[in-house]
Structure formats: C-alpha cells, structure tokens
Design a protein around this motif. Structure first.
Motif, PDB file in Angstrom:
ATOM      1  N   UNK A 165     -59.693  75.595  17.731  1.00  0.00           N
ATOM      2  CA  UNK A 165     -59.780  74.221  18.212  1.00  0.00           C
ATOM      3  C   UNK A 165     -60.581  74.042  19.482  1.00  0.00           C
ATOM      4  N   UNK A 166     -61.056  75.116  20.058  1.00  0.00           N
ATOM      5  CA  UNK A 166     -61.827  75.006  21.299  1.00  0.00           C
ATOM      6  C   UNK A 166     -63.322  74.945  21.013  1.00  0.00           C
ATOM      7  N   UNK A 167     -64.096  74.514  22.014  1.00  0.00           N
ATOM      8  CA  UNK A 167     -65.544  74.572  21.916  1.00  0.00           C
ATOM      9  C   UNK A 167     -66.004  75.937  22.403  1.00  0.00           C
ATOM     10  N   UNK A 168     -67.212  76.322  21.996  1.00  0.00           N
ATOM     11  CA  UNK A 168     -67.684  77.639  22.408  1.00  0.00           C
ATOM     12  C   UNK A 168     -67.904  77.663  23.916  1.00  0.00           C
ATOM     13  N   UNK A 169     -67.697  78.832  24.514  1.00  0.00           N
ATOM     14  CA  UNK A 169     -67.734  78.939  25.971  1.00  0.00           C
ATOM     15  C   UNK A 169     -68.302  80.286  26.370  1.00  0.00           C
ATOM     16  N   UNK A 170     -68.727  80.357  27.617  1.00  0.00           N
ATOM     17  CA  UNK A 170     -69.327  81.588  28.125  1.00  0.00           C
ATOM     18  C   UNK A 170     -68.489  82.262  29.203  1.00  0.00           C
ATOM     19  N   UNK A 171     -67.345  81.706  29.528  1.00  0.00           N
ATOM     20  CA  UNK A 171     -66.502  82.285  30.567  1.00  0.00           C
ATOM     21  C   UNK A 171     -65.464  83.214  29.950  1.00  0.00           C
ATOM     22  N   UNK A 172     -65.215  84.327  30.597  1.00  0.00           N
ATOM     23  CA  UNK A 172     -64.219  85.263  30.086  1.00  0.00           C
ATOM     24  C   UNK A 172     -62.832  84.619  30.022  1.00  0.00           C
ATOM     25  N   UNK A 173     -62.568  83.707  30.928  1.00  0.00           N
ATOM     26  CA  UNK A 173     -61.251  83.066  30.986  1.00  0.00           C
ATOM     27  C   UNK A 173     -60.981  82.175  29.780  1.00  0.00           C
ATOM     28  N   UNK A 174     -62.020  81.833  29.026  1.00  0.00           N
ATOM     29  CA  UNK A 174     -61.850  80.972  27.857  1.00  0.00           C
ATOM     30  C   UNK A 174     -61.449  81.753  26.608  1.00  0.00           C
ATOM     31  N   UNK A 175     -61.406  83.054  26.703  1.00  0.00           N
ATOM     32  CA  UNK A 175     -61.100  83.887  25.536  1.00  0.00           C
ATOM     33  C   UNK A 175     -59.735  84.532  25.700  1.00  0.00           C
ATOM     34  N   UNK A 176     -59.011  84.599  24.584  1.00  0.00           N
ATOM     35  CA  UNK A 176     -57.615  85.021  24.629  1.00  0.00           C
ATOM     36  C   UNK A 176     -57.371  86.389  24.016  1.00  0.00           C
ATOM     37  N   UNK A 177     -58.258  86.840  23.166  1.00  0.00           N
ATOM     38  CA  UNK A 177     -58.076  88.117  22.474  1.00  0.00           C
ATOM     39  C   UNK A 177     -59.320  88.972  22.690  1.00  0.00           C
ATOM     40  N   UNK A 178     -59.104  90.236  23.041  1.00  0.00           N
ATOM     41  CA  UNK A 178     -60.217  91.117  23.377  1.00  0.00           C
ATOM     42  C   UNK A 178     -60.134  92.412  22.583  1.00  0.00           C
TER      43      UNK A 178
END
Length: 124
Positions: free
Chosen positions: A101-114
C-alpha cells in the motif's frame, strides 16, 4: 516476509552481474522492493526500487543507465542487473521490501523487511 539475496561475486570493472532477491514465507507481490548497498565505512545507500506491479522504477543517479531492476511476481523474485560495473560499485547489496500500500521510496526507513546481503566486488 523473509528475503534472500544472491548473485554477488568478484568481477572486473566493466563487467556484469545479476543479483536476485527471493521471498519466502509468503508472496511479496504486493510489496515495493528496493536494493541498497553498503560499502565499508559508509552508510547504506539507495540503489534502485520497483513498485509492486513492476510498472514504476526509480534509480540512484550513480547507477542510472547501468543497473536495471525488474521483478517476476509469479516467481516471487526481484532482480537487479548490474552492467558496466565500476570499482566504486563494490559493496554489500541488500534487498528490502516495504508494507503493502505504500509508494516507492528511496529511504532505508521506508522498508520493513531486509535480506542478509550479497557481496559485490569490482576489481580494476
């Protein structure tokens, strides 16, 4: 979502590699997926991202025109094709996914799974 990155290796400058990010546990067909990299002594930086459908992509200026991100939702994978590699591309490459449901992003903080990262080393 559990992510597994692979495909890294040692390559000479000007060469190519293809990184893959596979999801397990459940599909990530509804997640945007990004690639980041971290060189020794440096912060993790954005490389490229692709939205859940594959219709939108975004690249860091440093890799634009050389790297291509793509995805195959049927196979539950996201790939990063690295061409015309430079010594300065040497880093551990990580894939990451966000929540649906999110828009694409370039910040690490926007990602939840690594994922765990895969080493790319480019020699001169």
């Amino acid at each position: 979502v559990q992510l597994q990155a692979c495909g890294g290796g040692l390559v000479q400058a000007g060469g190519s590699l293809r990184l893959s990010c596979a999801a397990s546990g459940r599909t990530f067909s509804f997640n945007n997926v990004g690639w980041f990299r971290q060189a020794p002594g440096k912060e993790r930086e954005f490389v490229a991202t692709i939205n859940w459908s594959g219709a939108s992509t975004y690249y860091a200026d440093s890799v634009k025109g050389r790297f291509t991100i793509s995805r195959d939702n049927a196979e539950n994978t996201v790939n990063l094709q690295l061409n015309s590699l430079k010594v300065e591309d040497t880093a551990v490459y990580y894939c990451a996914a966000d929540l649906p449901g999110r828009t694409i992003a370039s910040k690490t903080s926007e990602y939840d799974f690594w994922g765990q990262g895969t080493q790319v080393t480019v020699s001169s």
